[in-house]
Design an enzyme around this catalytic site. Structure first.
Site, PDB file in Angstrom:
ATOM      1  N   GLY A 181       1.602 -19.551  -5.730  1.00  9.85           N
ATOM      2  CA  GLY A 181       1.025 -18.268  -6.111  1.00  9.85           C
ATOM      3  C   GLY A 181       1.855 -17.563  -7.171  1.00  9.85           C
ATOM      4  O   GLY A 181       3.094 -17.625  -7.155  1.00  9.85           O
ATOM      5  N   GLU A 182       1.169 -16.879  -8.074  1.00  7.05           N
ATOM      6  CA  GLU A 182       1.875 -16.092  -9.094  1.00  7.05           C
ATOM      7  C   GLU A 182       2.518 -14.839  -8.489  1.00  7.05           C
ATOM      8  O   GLU A 182       3.257 -14.140  -9.153  1.00  7.05           O
ATOM      9  CB  GLU A 182       0.909 -15.714 -10.224  1.00  7.05           C
ATOM     10  CG  GLU A 182       0.556 -16.909 -11.080  1.00  7.05           C
ATOM     11  CD  GLU A 182      -0.593 -16.657 -12.040  1.00  7.05           C
ATOM     12  OE1 GLU A 182      -1.126 -15.533 -12.065  1.00  7.05           O
ATOM     13  OE2 GLU A 182      -0.965 -17.614 -12.743  1.00  7.05           O
ATOM     14  N   LYS A 183       2.206 -14.570  -7.233  1.00 11.03           N
ATOM     15  CA  LYS A 183       2.852 -13.429  -6.581  1.00 11.03           C
ATOM     16  C   LYS A 183       4.372 -13.632  -6.576  1.00 11.03           C
ATOM     17  O   LYS A 183       5.126 -12.712  -6.846  1.00 11.03           O
ATOM     18  CB  LYS A 183       2.348 -13.281  -5.154  1.00 11.03           C
ATOM     19  CG  LYS A 183       3.161 -12.292  -4.377  1.00 11.03           C
ATOM     20  CD  LYS A 183       2.431 -11.810  -3.161  1.00 11.03           C
ATOM     21  CE  LYS A 183       3.333 -10.943  -2.345  1.00 11.03           C
ATOM     22  NZ  LYS A 183       4.242 -11.744  -1.507  1.00 11.03           N
ATOM     23  N   ASP A 184       4.789 -14.865  -6.272  1.00 10.28           N
ATOM     24  CA  ASP A 184       6.221 -15.191  -6.301  1.00 10.28           C
ATOM     25  C   ASP A 184       6.517 -15.800  -7.669  1.00 10.28           C
ATOM     26  O   ASP A 184       6.751 -17.001  -7.794  1.00 10.28           O
ATOM     27  CB  ASP A 184       6.548 -16.158  -5.170  1.00 10.28           C
ATOM     28  CG  ASP A 184       6.239 -15.560  -3.813  1.00 10.28           C
ATOM     29  OD1 ASP A 184       7.119 -14.963  -3.209  1.00 10.28           O
ATOM     30  OD2 ASP A 184       5.068 -15.659  -3.371  1.00 10.28           O
TER      31      ASP A 184
ATOM     32  N   HIS B  84      -2.763 -17.537   0.614  1.00 11.85           N
ATOM     33  CA  HIS B  84      -2.593 -18.965   0.906  1.00 11.85           C
ATOM     34  C   HIS B  84      -3.932 -19.694   0.820  1.00 11.85           C
ATOM     35  O   HIS B  84      -4.018 -20.800   0.299  1.00 11.85           O
ATOM     36  CB  HIS B  84      -2.046 -19.167   2.322  1.00 11.85           C
ATOM     37  CG  HIS B  84      -0.727 -18.515   2.592  1.00 11.85           C
ATOM     38  ND1 HIS B  84      -0.599 -17.431   3.438  1.00 11.85           N
ATOM     39  CD2 HIS B  84       0.520 -18.786   2.154  1.00 11.85           C
ATOM     40  CE1 HIS B  84       0.677 -17.086   3.516  1.00 11.85           C
ATOM     41  NE2 HIS B  84       1.376 -17.882   2.740  1.00 11.85           N
TER      42      HIS B  84
ATOM     43  N   SER C 139       2.401 -12.150   4.106  1.00 13.67           N
ATOM     44  CA  SER C 139       2.611 -12.240   5.557  1.00 13.67           C
ATOM     45  C   SER C 139       3.444 -11.054   6.025  1.00 13.67           C
ATOM     46  O   SER C 139       3.352 -10.608   7.157  1.00 13.67           O
ATOM     47  CB  SER C 139       3.326 -13.541   5.913  1.00 13.67           C
ATOM     48  OG  SER C 139       2.665 -14.638   5.328  1.00 13.67           O
ATOM     49  N   ARG C 140       4.293 -10.529   5.137  1.00 14.43           N
ATOM     50  CA  ARG C 140       5.174  -9.403   5.505  1.00 14.43           C
ATOM     51  C   ARG C 140       4.417  -8.077   5.609  1.00 14.43           C
ATOM     52  O   ARG C 140       4.961  -7.115   6.144  1.00 14.43           O
ATOM     53  CB  ARG C 140       6.326  -9.282   4.509  1.00 14.43           C
ATOM     54  CG  ARG C 140       7.312 -10.439   4.605  1.00 14.43           C
ATOM     55  CD  ARG C 140       8.571 -10.191   3.788  1.00 14.43           C
ATOM     56  NE  ARG C 140       9.614 -11.142   4.135  1.00 14.43           N
ATOM     57  CZ  ARG C 140       9.884 -12.256   3.444  1.00 14.43           C
ATOM     58  NH1 ARG C 140       9.205 -12.548   2.367  1.00 14.43           N
ATOM     59  NH2 ARG C 140      10.838 -13.073   3.842  1.00 14.43           N
TER      60      ARG C 140
END
Ligand code: AMP
Length: 282
Positions: free
Chosen positions: A148-151, A37, A187-188
Site C-alpha cells: 500500500g502507498e499508505k506506508d 488490505h 489496523s491501529r
C-alpha cells in the site's frame, strides 16, 4: 483456501506451483485485515494464478516501547476475509520458526532511506521489515507482491531492497484506501476512542490544506509546512511526530514543490501513532 503455518510446507507448495508454471501474487500483512488490505488482495487476485496472503505479526519491526503486544489479532476473521476474496493460501508462520533462538542474519536498508520520516522515530523498524520480507519472499517465491502507498517509505525501501538484492519479484504499489470521512484505513484505528477518532481526521485534513496551498500556486515548502503544522496544532489531541515534504525518489527534503513530491506525516492521536501522505504531481 488453506492456512499454512509451517515454513517447509509453504516452500513445498510454492515449489509445486512454480513447477506448474503458475504465477504467485503475494500480499504481506500483519493481520487484522481491513479494506486497505482487501484492495491489495483483490489486485493480486486479478493478476495472478495463485494468491498467497501472509499474516505475520513481525516482532523485529516493533521497537521496545511500541505496540507489538497490544496489536490486534484475529486469524479466524482474517482467514474468512481472504477466503471470500478468493485467496488460495494464508501463510501464518510461527514467530519462533521465523526467528529461532540462534537467528542472526538481518537485512539492513541504506541509511539515506532510513534517516528520514518514520525511520527517525522508529530505529530498526525498516531493518525488521526488510529482514522479514526477504524471508517471506524466499519462502513463498512470489512473482508479484502488493504493497500500500499508505506506508510510502516502506514501499520505496522494499522496491530498493528487491533491486539491490536482485530478488525476482515485482513490487506493486496500490493507492491508499480511506474511510468515508478521509481517515486512512489502518489496523491501529481500532485503538481510537470516539473523541480520538474525530481528532484523527486532522492528518488528512491538514494534508488537504497543504495541497490547497500548492494548487493556489504556493511552491515554498517552508510556507506549506508551517500551514500544515499550525493546522495540526489546533487539534488538542494531536502531537506531531514529523511532517515532511520530500522528493519521492530520494526522500531528500526540498525547498520548492516539484513533480513527484510527497507530503508525509506521522501524528500521535492520544497514544496512537498514525501516518498519512499524499503524492503531489505537477
Ligand atoms: P500492515 O498489515 O499494516 O503491515 O499492512 C499490510 C499492507 O497493507 C502494507 O503494504 C500496507 O501499506 C497496506 N495497507 C495498510 N493500510 C492501507 C490502506 N489504508 N490503503 C492501502 N494499503 C494499505
Amino acid at each position: 483456501m488453506q492456512i499454512i503455518t509451517k515454513i517447509e510446507k509453504m516452500q513445498q507448495i510454492s515449489d509445486s506451483i512454480k513447477v506448474s508454471r503458475q504465477s504467485i501474487g503475494m500480499v504481506p500483512t500483519m493481520g487484522y485485515l481491513h479494506d486497505g488490505h482487501k484492495s491489495l488482495i483483490k489486485k493480486a487476485r486479478e493478476n495472478n494464478d495463485i494468491v498467497v496472503v501472509s499474516v505475520f505479526l513481525n516482532p523485529i519491526q516493533f521497537g521496545p516501547d511500541e505496540d507489538f503486544e497490544n496489536y490486534p489479532r484475529d486469524l479466524e476473521r482474517d482467514a474468512k476475509i481472504c477466503e471470500e476474496l478468493g485467496a488460495d493460501y494464508v501463510f501464518h508462520p510461527d514467530k519462533d520458526d521465523m526467528y529461532p533462538r540462534d537467528f542472526s542474519t538481518f537485512v539492513v536498508p541504506g541509511e539515506s532511506m532510513t534517516n528520514v520520516l518514520c525511520g527517525v522515530s522508529r530505529p530498526g523498524h525498516f531493518r525488521g521489515v526488510c529482514t522479514v520480507l526477504t524471508k517471506l519472499f524466499s519462502i513463498v517465491r512470489p512473482d508479484n507482491a502488493y504493497f500500500g502507498e499508505k506506508d510510502i517509505q516502506q514501499l520505496s525501501i522494499v522496491t530498493k531492497l528487491v533491486s539491490d538484492l536482485n530478488l525476482r519479484v515485482n513490487i506493486i504499489g496500490c493507492p491508499i484506501v480511506r474511510e468515508e470521512d478521509g481517515l486512512a484505513k489502518s489496523s491501529r484505528n481500532t485503538y481510537l476512542n470516539d473523541e480520538e477518532r474525530k481528532a484523527a481526521l486532522v492528518l488528512r485534513n491538514s494534508i488537504l490544506e497543504g495541497k490547497k496551498l500548492i494548487d493556489s500556486g504556493e511552491m515554498d515548502t517552508e510556507v506549506i509546512l508551517k500551514s500544515i503544522v499550525n493546522f495540526i496544532n489546533e487539534e488538542p489531541l494531536a502531537k506531531i511526530d514529523y511532517v515532511e515534504i520530500v522528493d519521492f525518489d530520494t526522500f531528500e527534503k526540498i525547498e520548492k514543490i516539484k513533480d513527484n513530491t510527497i507530503i508525509a506525516m506521522a501524528v500521535y492521536i492520544g497514544k496512537t501513532r498514525l501516518i498519512d501522505n499524499i503524492l503531489v504531481r505537477i
